[in-house]
Every structure is written in C-alpha cells, then in structure tokens.
Design a protein around this motif. Structure first.
Motif, short mmCIF file in Angstrom:
data_model
loop_
_atom_site.label_atom_id
_atom_site.label_comp_id
_atom_site.label_asym_id
_atom_site.label_seq_id
_atom_site.Cartn_x
_atom_site.Cartn_y
_atom_site.Cartn_z
N MET A 117 0.83 -1.21 0.00
CA MET A 117 0.00 0.00 0.00
C MET A 117 0.86 1.26 0.00
O MET A 117 1.89 1.31 0.64
CB MET A 117 -0.90 0.02 1.24
N THR A 118 0.42 2.25 -0.73
CA THR A 118 1.12 3.52 -0.77
C THR A 118 0.65 4.45 0.33
O THR A 118 1.38 5.30 0.80
CB THR A 118 0.86 4.19 -2.14
N ASP A 119 -0.60 4.31 0.74
CA ASP A 119 -1.18 5.24 1.69
C ASP A 119 -2.18 4.50 2.55
O ASP A 119 -2.67 3.43 2.19
CB ASP A 119 -1.87 6.38 0.92
N SER A 120 -2.49 5.04 3.70
CA SER A 120 -3.50 4.41 4.54
C SER A 120 -4.88 4.66 3.96
O SER A 120 -5.13 5.65 3.28
CB SER A 120 -3.43 4.98 5.96
N THR A 121 -5.79 3.74 4.27
CA THR A 121 -7.15 3.86 3.73
C THR A 121 -7.80 5.17 4.16
O THR A 121 -8.52 5.82 3.39
CB THR A 121 -8.00 2.67 4.19
N ASP A 165 5.82 9.43 -8.72
CA ASP A 165 5.51 8.01 -8.76
C ASP A 165 4.00 7.86 -8.91
O ASP A 165 3.25 8.57 -8.22
CB ASP A 165 5.99 7.32 -7.49
N PRO A 166 3.53 6.97 -9.77
CA PRO A 166 2.09 6.85 -9.98
C PRO A 166 1.37 6.02 -8.93
O PRO A 166 0.13 5.94 -8.96
CB PRO A 166 2.00 6.17 -11.34
N SER A 167 2.10 5.41 -8.00
CA SER A 167 1.43 4.50 -7.07
C SER A 167 0.37 5.18 -6.19
O SER A 167 -0.69 4.58 -5.95
CB SER A 167 2.46 3.75 -6.21
N PRO A 168 0.57 6.42 -5.70
CA PRO A 168 -0.52 7.04 -4.93
C PRO A 168 -1.79 7.24 -5.75
O PRO A 168 -2.91 7.07 -5.25
CB PRO A 168 0.07 8.38 -4.48
N TYR A 169 -1.63 7.55 -7.03
CA TYR A 169 -2.79 7.76 -7.91
C TYR A 169 -3.57 6.46 -8.10
O TYR A 169 -4.80 6.41 -7.92
CB TYR A 169 -2.31 8.30 -9.25
N PHE A 170 -2.87 5.38 -8.44
CA PHE A 170 -3.57 4.12 -8.68
C PHE A 170 -4.10 3.51 -7.37
O PHE A 170 -5.16 2.87 -7.38
CB PHE A 170 -2.64 3.14 -9.40
N THR A 171 -3.40 3.72 -6.27
CA THR A 171 -3.90 3.26 -4.98
C THR A 171 -5.19 3.99 -4.62
O THR A 171 -6.13 3.40 -4.07
CB THR A 171 -2.84 3.47 -3.89
N HIS A 205 0.88 -3.52 -23.68
CA HIS A 205 1.35 -4.59 -22.80
C HIS A 205 0.22 -5.57 -22.52
O HIS A 205 -0.96 -5.21 -22.58
CB HIS A 205 1.88 -4.00 -21.49
N ASP A 206 0.59 -6.81 -22.21
CA ASP A 206 -0.39 -7.83 -21.87
C ASP A 206 -0.77 -7.69 -20.40
O ASP A 206 -0.39 -8.50 -19.54
CB ASP A 206 0.19 -9.22 -22.15
N ILE A 207 -1.52 -6.66 -20.09
CA ILE A 207 -1.95 -6.37 -18.73
C ILE A 207 -3.37 -5.81 -18.75
O ILE A 207 -3.88 -5.41 -19.80
CB ILE A 207 -1.02 -5.35 -18.03
N ARG A 208 -3.98 -5.78 -17.56
CA ARG A 208 -5.29 -5.18 -17.39
C ARG A 208 -5.22 -4.17 -16.26
O ARG A 208 -4.18 -4.04 -15.59
CB ARG A 208 -6.33 -6.28 -17.09
N MET A 209 -6.31 -3.46 -16.02
CA MET A 209 -6.31 -2.50 -14.93
C MET A 209 -6.02 -3.16 -13.60
O MET A 209 -5.35 -2.59 -12.74
CB MET A 209 -7.65 -1.76 -14.87
N THR A 210 -6.51 -4.38 -13.41
CA THR A 210 -6.24 -5.07 -12.15
C THR A 210 -4.75 -5.29 -11.94
O THR A 210 -4.26 -5.27 -10.80
CB THR A 210 -6.98 -6.42 -12.11
N ASP A 211 -4.01 -5.49 -13.03
CA ASP A 211 -2.56 -5.66 -12.93
C ASP A 211 -1.90 -4.35 -12.52
O ASP A 211 -0.94 -4.35 -11.74
CB ASP A 211 -1.98 -6.15 -14.26
N TRP A 269 0.26 -4.00 -9.15
CA TRP A 269 1.68 -3.65 -9.21
C TRP A 269 1.97 -2.38 -8.41
O TRP A 269 2.86 -2.36 -7.56
CB TRP A 269 2.11 -3.46 -10.66
N TYR A 270 1.23 -1.33 -8.66
CA TYR A 270 1.50 -0.07 -7.98
C TYR A 270 1.08 -0.11 -6.51
O TYR A 270 1.58 0.69 -5.70
CB TYR A 270 0.80 1.08 -8.69
N GLY A 271 0.18 -1.02 -6.16
CA GLY A 271 -0.27 -1.11 -4.78
C GLY A 271 0.68 -1.86 -3.86
O GLY A 271 0.46 -1.90 -2.65
N GLU A 272 1.75 -2.44 -4.43
CA GLU A 272 2.67 -3.24 -3.63
C GLU A 272 3.64 -2.39 -2.81
O GLU A 272 4.26 -2.88 -1.89
CB GLU A 272 3.46 -4.18 -4.53
N ARG A 273 3.83 -1.14 -3.16
CA ARG A 273 4.89 -0.37 -2.53
C ARG A 273 4.34 0.80 -1.70
O ARG A 273 3.24 1.27 -1.92
CB ARG A 273 5.87 0.15 -3.58
N ARG A 274 5.18 1.24 -0.79
CA ARG A 274 4.86 2.39 0.06
C ARG A 274 5.77 3.55 -0.35
O ARG A 274 6.75 3.86 0.33
CB ARG A 274 5.05 2.04 1.53
N TRP A 275 5.43 4.16 -1.46
CA TRP A 275 6.24 5.28 -1.97
C TRP A 275 6.01 6.52 -1.11
O TRP A 275 4.89 6.80 -0.67
CB TRP A 275 5.85 5.57 -3.42
#
Length: 292
Positions: free
Chosen positions: A1-5, A23-29, A81-87, A91-97
């Motif tokens: 998670m990048t941020d708390s709920t 980093d895009p992880s806060p946006y996708f999280t 890329h062979d990916i979907r929105m869930t991917d 991916w971006y939800g795995e880190r705490r940027w």
C-alpha cells in the motif's frame, strides 16, 4: 500500500494531490477502491477500431491518437502490454512510496512492463495534460510517444501540438473533465479542417450537462453517436458523500437513478463524434460491432 485507507481521496475533487507526483502509485492506490475501468475500456476500443479507422482515414496502418488529459498514460500502458487495470492496481499497490523516494521505482517499473510488452496494432500516441511530471513518467515508460505539457482548457495548442494534431486520427478522453471538454475540443477543431478533422471518443459522465458540447458538435458539422451496445461501467463512488453528490446532480439534470448507476457503478455512454461531411465514414453499426 502507498497510503492508509483513511487518507485516500473520497471524492473526485480530492485527486489533485495524487495526480502529478513522481511516482504513480498514490494515484492508482487512490483509484483502486472505485474499480475505475475506463482506460481498459478505451484501450480495448482502440484495438478493435484500429483497422476501420485507418482504412477510413487513409493513414496506412499507423494510427495517430491524442490522449487528452492522459495523466500517467494508463491507456497507452494497456495498449502496449499484456496487462489489465487489475494488474496496474496490483503492481502499484505493492509499494509504500514517499515523496523522498522520488523516481526510485522507475527502473523497476520499466522492467515490469518490458517483460509484458506485446505485439499489437501500431499506434502513435501523444499525451496532453497539465501534469508535467506524470507526462514525463509516461514517456519514460514508453506509454506515450509524444508529450505536451499544455492546458487546452485555457490556452491554444502550441506549435508542436498543432503539428502533431495534423496527423491524428482519434482524440480520446476517459471521462474525467466533463464540462471543461467543449473549450478544449474547440481549440483542437480550430486548427483542423472540419471535413477531415479527427474523430473524438469520450465517455460522457451523467453528472455533467452535455448541451454545450453537443452544441459545439452541431456548429462544427460533427455527429455524436453512441459507440456501445449499452452503458459502460465507469467506476464506483469513492464514498457515500460522493455518491450522494452524483445523484443530486443527475436528478437536477432530470436523469433517472437507474440510468445513472448500476450495481454501485456510475454509467457512461461511450460516444464517437465524427465529421458528417467525411464521406469515408463507415457506418456506426460496423464500429459498434468491432467494439463488441
């Protein structure tokens, strides 16, 4: 998670703080709880329409696309890329940027997407947005071929963007800007001949009055038509307050609740606007068939 709920955006008006970070992880999280789906819907639509649009516009097999208000370039990421929105969410939800991390994860992201690169129809994708940092990320990862840090809502296109637009077959928008689209689309049309101007694909949110955009299409000789067989699920409300705001606005626009929301998802009617004077336009039924 990048941020708390507890600190995640709970309304569409809260996204400014996560929209232009290094980093895009806060946006996708932030988007993940809502199951925002439009980039995947549009990527699938572009893949399906590639052949018919190229044939209709005589552009060979390379289709020029302007992704308006593209952010971090999710549509380009899904196209290539062979990916979907869930991917993306996973991916971006795995880190705490954190801001101090800056571009620490860019190399990891490049490796992730390189391993999933797909052979697909050829697109030349330009992205325009006010979020300059997000644009740089999308270009560095190969989601976009050209980037334009510009505000078409308030300003005329730069010479560079004007040049790119002359080779564009499609302008796409994923449904976020709403009432700001008429002015921006008018600036795009101002540099194009109406008969050969680009096609526009957009997702008109029901909590927006679309009369001004429809008036623009009529004044420029464009015809907007429904592209899908039925409404598309846009995303869920982020919180009860946002859902209440959506329904309050749509009721004021005399729209029925069941036509606005289904199973908690806001509904949009994917729309294609094309110049009526372009005699090479294939029937809308053929394009709907391609989009499934």
């Amino acid at each position: 998670m990048t941020d708390s709920t507890d600190s995640l955006p709970r309304h569409k008006d809260d996204f400014g703080r996560v929209y232009d970070l290094e980093d895009p992880s806060p946006y996708f999280t932030a988007l993940r709880p809502s199951d925002y789906r439009m980039p995947e819907v549009l990527a699938g639509t572009l893949k399906a329409m590639h052949g018919p649009v190229c044939a209709a516009r005589g552009q060979g097999e390379r289709l020029g696309v302007l992704d308006f208000a593209c952010g971090y370039g999710a549509i380009g990421a899904l196209l290539r890329h062979d990916i979907r929105m869930t991917d993306l969410y996973a991916w971006y939800g795995e880190r705490r940027w954190q801001p101090a991390d800056a571009r620490r994860y860019w190399a990891d992201d490049a490796a992730f997407f390189a391993a999933r690169r797909s052979a697909s129809a050829t697109f030349e994708i330009g992205g325009v947005d006010i979020a300059g940092v997000a644009l740089k990320y999308a270009a560095a990862l190969g989601f976009l071929d050209r980037i334009f840090h510009e505000n078409l809502v308030e300003d005329a296109p730069s010479d560079a963007l004007r040049g790119f637009l002359r080779g564009v077959g499609l302008v796409i928008e994923s449904g976020s800007l709403g009432e700001l689209l008429p002015g921006a689309f008018e600036r795009i049309l101002d540099i194009c001949e109406d008969a050969t101007g680009p096609w526009f694909i957009y997702g008109p949110r029901p909590d927006v009055d679309w009369a001004p955009l429809n008036a623009l299409w009529e004044s420029r000789g464009y015809r907007p038509e429904s592209l899908g067989a039925g409404p598309v699920r846009y995303r869920k409300a982020l919180a009860a307050e946002e859902q209440a705001d959506m329904l309050r606005i749509t009721r004021a626009l005399a729209k029925r609740d069941e036509a606005v929301m289904r199973d908690g998802y806001l509904l949009v009617d994917m729309t294609l606007a094309r110049p009526e004077a372009d005699t090479g336009n294939p029937p809308i039924e053929r394009l709907r068939g391609n989009c499934g």
